[in-house]
Scaffold this motif. Structure first.
Motif, mmCIF file in Angstrom:
data_model
loop_
_atom_site.group_PDB
_atom_site.id
_atom_site.type_symbol
_atom_site.label_atom_id
_atom_site.label_comp_id
_atom_site.label_asym_id
_atom_site.label_seq_id
_atom_site.Cartn_x
_atom_site.Cartn_y
_atom_site.Cartn_z
ATOM 1 N N MET A 251 91.107 65.674 -32.890
ATOM 2 C CA MET A 251 90.807 66.014 -34.282
ATOM 3 C C MET A 251 89.421 66.621 -34.406
ATOM 4 S SD MET A 251 91.849 66.093 -37.421
ATOM 5 C CE MET A 251 93.158 64.911 -37.726
ATOM 6 N N TYR A 252 88.448 66.036 -33.729
ATOM 7 C CA TYR A 252 87.091 66.577 -33.776
ATOM 8 C C TYR A 252 87.037 67.937 -33.084
ATOM 9 C CZ TYR A 252 82.039 66.881 -33.434
ATOM 10 O OH TYR A 252 80.745 67.296 -33.551
ATOM 11 N N HIS A 253 87.778 68.091 -31.997
ATOM 12 C CA HIS A 253 87.803 69.357 -31.282
ATOM 13 C C HIS A 253 88.390 70.464 -32.157
ATOM 14 C CE1 HIS A 253 87.642 71.893 -27.763
ATOM 15 N NE2 HIS A 253 88.940 72.160 -27.845
ATOM 16 N N ALA A 254 89.458 70.154 -32.880
ATOM 17 C CA ALA A 254 90.066 71.140 -33.776
ATOM 18 C C ALA A 254 89.110 71.534 -34.897
ATOM 19 C CB ALA A 254 91.368 70.589 -34.354
ATOM 20 N N ALA A 255 88.442 70.533 -35.473
ATOM 21 C CA ALA A 255 87.484 70.827 -36.543
ATOM 22 C C ALA A 255 86.306 71.646 -36.017
ATOM 23 C CB ALA A 255 86.983 69.522 -37.158
ATOM 24 N N LYS A 256 85.862 71.354 -34.811
ATOM 25 C CA LYS A 256 84.743 72.097 -34.222
ATOM 26 C C LYS A 256 85.123 73.552 -33.968
ATOM 27 C CE LYS A 256 81.428 71.786 -30.400
ATOM 28 N NZ LYS A 256 81.026 71.012 -29.196
ATOM 29 N N LEU A 257 86.341 73.770 -33.445
ATOM 30 C CA LEU A 257 86.793 75.137 -33.198
ATOM 31 C C LEU A 257 86.883 75.928 -34.491
ATOM 32 C CD1 LEU A 257 89.642 74.578 -30.563
ATOM 33 C CD2 LEU A 257 87.445 75.705 -30.175
ATOM 34 N N GLY A 258 87.372 75.297 -35.549
ATOM 35 C CA GLY A 258 87.559 76.016 -36.798
ATOM 36 C C GLY A 258 86.311 76.170 -37.636
ATOM 37 N N LEU A 259 85.499 75.116 -37.739
ATOM 38 C CA LEU A 259 84.362 75.126 -38.653
ATOM 39 C C LEU A 259 83.060 75.585 -38.009
ATOM 40 C CD1 LEU A 259 85.059 71.757 -40.523
ATOM 41 C CD2 LEU A 259 85.694 74.067 -41.209
ATOM 42 N N GLU A 260 82.954 75.435 -36.681
ATOM 43 C CA GLU A 260 81.721 75.841 -36.003
ATOM 44 C C GLU A 260 81.856 77.203 -35.326
ATOM 45 O OE1 GLU A 260 78.749 74.124 -32.499
ATOM 46 O OE2 GLU A 260 80.060 72.758 -33.610
ATOM 47 N N PHE A 261 82.992 77.409 -34.669
ATOM 48 C CA PHE A 261 83.195 78.676 -33.964
ATOM 49 C C PHE A 261 84.120 79.630 -34.713
ATOM 50 C CE2 PHE A 261 82.418 75.490 -30.556
ATOM 51 C CZ PHE A 261 81.210 76.005 -30.102
ATOM 52 N N PHE A 262 84.679 79.179 -35.839
ATOM 53 C CA PHE A 262 85.561 79.994 -36.698
ATOM 54 C C PHE A 262 86.798 80.502 -35.966
ATOM 55 C CE2 PHE A 262 81.154 80.815 -38.306
ATOM 56 C CZ PHE A 262 81.257 79.999 -39.418
ATOM 57 N N GLU A 263 87.207 79.816 -34.890
ATOM 58 C CA GLU A 263 88.410 80.197 -34.158
ATOM 59 C C GLU A 263 89.615 79.523 -34.817
ATOM 60 O OE1 GLU A 263 88.819 82.318 -31.892
ATOM 61 O OE2 GLU A 263 86.797 82.732 -31.135
ATOM 62 N N ILE A 264 90.127 80.153 -35.861
ATOM 63 C CA ILE A 264 91.198 79.557 -36.646
ATOM 64 C C ILE A 264 92.490 79.464 -35.837
ATOM 65 C CG2 ILE A 264 92.530 79.743 -38.768
ATOM 66 C CD1 ILE A 264 89.564 79.111 -39.115
ATOM 67 N N GLY A 265 92.766 80.456 -35.018
ATOM 68 C CA GLY A 265 93.975 80.428 -34.206
ATOM 69 C C GLY A 265 93.985 79.272 -33.227
ATOM 70 N N ALA A 266 92.900 79.107 -32.477
ATOM 71 C CA ALA A 266 92.811 78.014 -31.498
ATOM 72 C C ALA A 266 92.796 76.658 -32.196
ATOM 73 C CB ALA A 266 91.555 78.187 -30.647
ATOM 74 N N SER A 267 92.072 76.557 -33.309
ATOM 75 C CA SER A 267 92.026 75.312 -34.060
ATOM 76 C C SER A 267 93.408 74.946 -34.597
ATOM 77 C CB SER A 267 91.027 75.433 -35.212
ATOM 78 O OG SER A 267 91.021 74.274 -36.008
ATOM 79 N N SER A 268 94.145 75.934 -35.088
ATOM 80 C CA SER A 268 95.495 75.675 -35.603
ATOM 81 C C SER A 268 96.432 75.226 -34.494
ATOM 82 C CB SER A 268 96.040 76.937 -36.277
ATOM 83 O OG SER A 268 95.243 77.316 -37.372
ATOM 84 N N ALA A 269 96.253 75.771 -33.278
ATOM 85 C CA ALA A 269 97.086 75.358 -32.156
ATOM 86 C C ALA A 269 96.842 73.894 -31.810
ATOM 87 C CB ALA A 269 96.816 76.245 -30.948
ATOM 88 N N VAL A 270 95.580 73.480 -31.793
ATOM 89 C CA VAL A 270 95.260 72.075 -31.512
ATOM 90 C C VAL A 270 95.836 71.173 -32.605
ATOM 91 C CG1 VAL A 270 93.408 70.396 -31.204
ATOM 92 C CG2 VAL A 270 93.177 72.685 -30.235
ATOM 93 N N SER A 271 95.693 71.589 -33.865
ATOM 94 C CA SER A 271 96.217 70.796 -34.979
ATOM 95 C C SER A 271 97.737 70.701 -34.919
ATOM 96 C CB SER A 271 95.776 71.416 -36.309
ATOM 97 O OG SER A 271 94.373 71.470 -36.398
#
Length: 307
Positions: free
Chosen positions: A254-274
């Protein structure tokens, strides 16, 4: 005309449907639409800093779950955290429930005191323990360091101890909830069976292992499904204490997904983790529901045999 299909019945059903539409619309807008949108983005290389360069990449974002070392570490940490925390909470919760089984004023007061950690939000609990475990000024952290029980940097800053410390914090907060669910199950057990076991001369351990535990299948499964799915998406305590460190020692999905989306703005990678997390939670829910259904069938069979 059949009353079940008459004008009044049709109007009543239409009224019920119309009354339920706002709730259905709310679920679709707040829950189902974001899930569908996240699943859609998980197949794209989409960065909020470069939205015009979004490109369809198929399952590459999901393959990255295996290729990326940080993501693999997050998966392992999440599994270790979930299994360790829930297992200890189940054992301790059963012990507390057995101690508070007797219905008297003392046990009711103790139950109210025990449930205090559950009433505190996880973020507040994490902040409290972060202050208590601070190696220089924290009450617990400073004392543990002076006694040689903690590293100089403190429990939360130690790669060896950080994840175990988060597990201990989770156990402190959520064991009372596990105990409450199991206590409700204990209080629902048939008194006649317990009295018969005592008459037959069964000792405490034999009574627990042969009589109480087999009848506690449904409450145990309910407690497990609630805590497992909640522990699997742990986020608040990691955010407030370690920030996923040190060296990804406490990085969870969960923290990894939030970090990818909110810190690195990688919405695609964050959505895959979620989406991967959602799939895991759905799989766990299906397994627990199947086990719960099987336990209900067994309970029905036992009741039929007893009658």
């Amino acid at each position: 005309m059949n009353a079940a299909t008459g004008p009044y019945e049709r109007r009543r059903r239409l009224l019920l449907v119309l009354m339920g539409l706002p709730a259905l619309a709310y679920v679709i807008v707040v829950a189902l639409w974001p899930i569908a949108q996240g699943l859609y983005y998980s197949f794209f290389a989409f960065n909020l800093a470069r939205p015009a360069r979004a490109a369809f990449v198929g399952i590459d974002n999901y393959l990255e779950l295996v290729r990326d070392a940080s993501t693999r570490r997050a998966v392992v940490n999440t599994l270790v955290f979930t299994v360790c925390a829930v297992s200890v909470e189940l054992v301790l919760g059963m012990g507390v429930a057995l101690l508070l089984w007797a219905d008297n004023m003392f046990n009711r007061v103790c139950l109210a005191i025990v449930l205090i950690p559950v009433t505190i939000t996880p973020l507040a609990v994490a902040l409290i323990f972060r202050a208590l475990l601070e190696p220089d000024f924290g009450v617990l952290g400073h004392a543990a360091r002076l006694l040689g029980l903690a590293p100089v940097s403190g429990f939360l800053a130690s790669e060896q101890w950080a994840l175990a410390t988060l597990v201990a914090i989770d156990i402190w907060q959520w064991t009372p909830l596990m105990a409450l669910i199991l206590l409700a199950g204990l209080k629902s057990l048939p008194v006649e069976v317990l009295e018969a076991a005592e008459i037959d001369g069964a000792g405490r351990w034999r009574k627990f292992s042969r009589v109480i535990l087999p009848m506690m299948g449904a409450p145990v499964l309910l407690a497990l499904i609630m805590r497992t799915m909640d522990a699997f998406k742990v986020y608040d305590s990691v955010l407030a204490t370690t920030g996923g460190g040190p060296n990804d020692a406490t990085n969870v999905l969960m923290y990894h997904a939030a970090k990818l989306g909110l810190e690195f703005f990688e919405i695609g990678a964050s959505s895959a983790v979620s989406s991967f997390m959602l799939l895991c939670i759905a799989a766990m829910a299906c397994v627990f529901i199947y086990l719960m259904h099987r336990e209900e069938l067994r309970a029905g069979t036992r009741q039929g045999a007893a009658s």
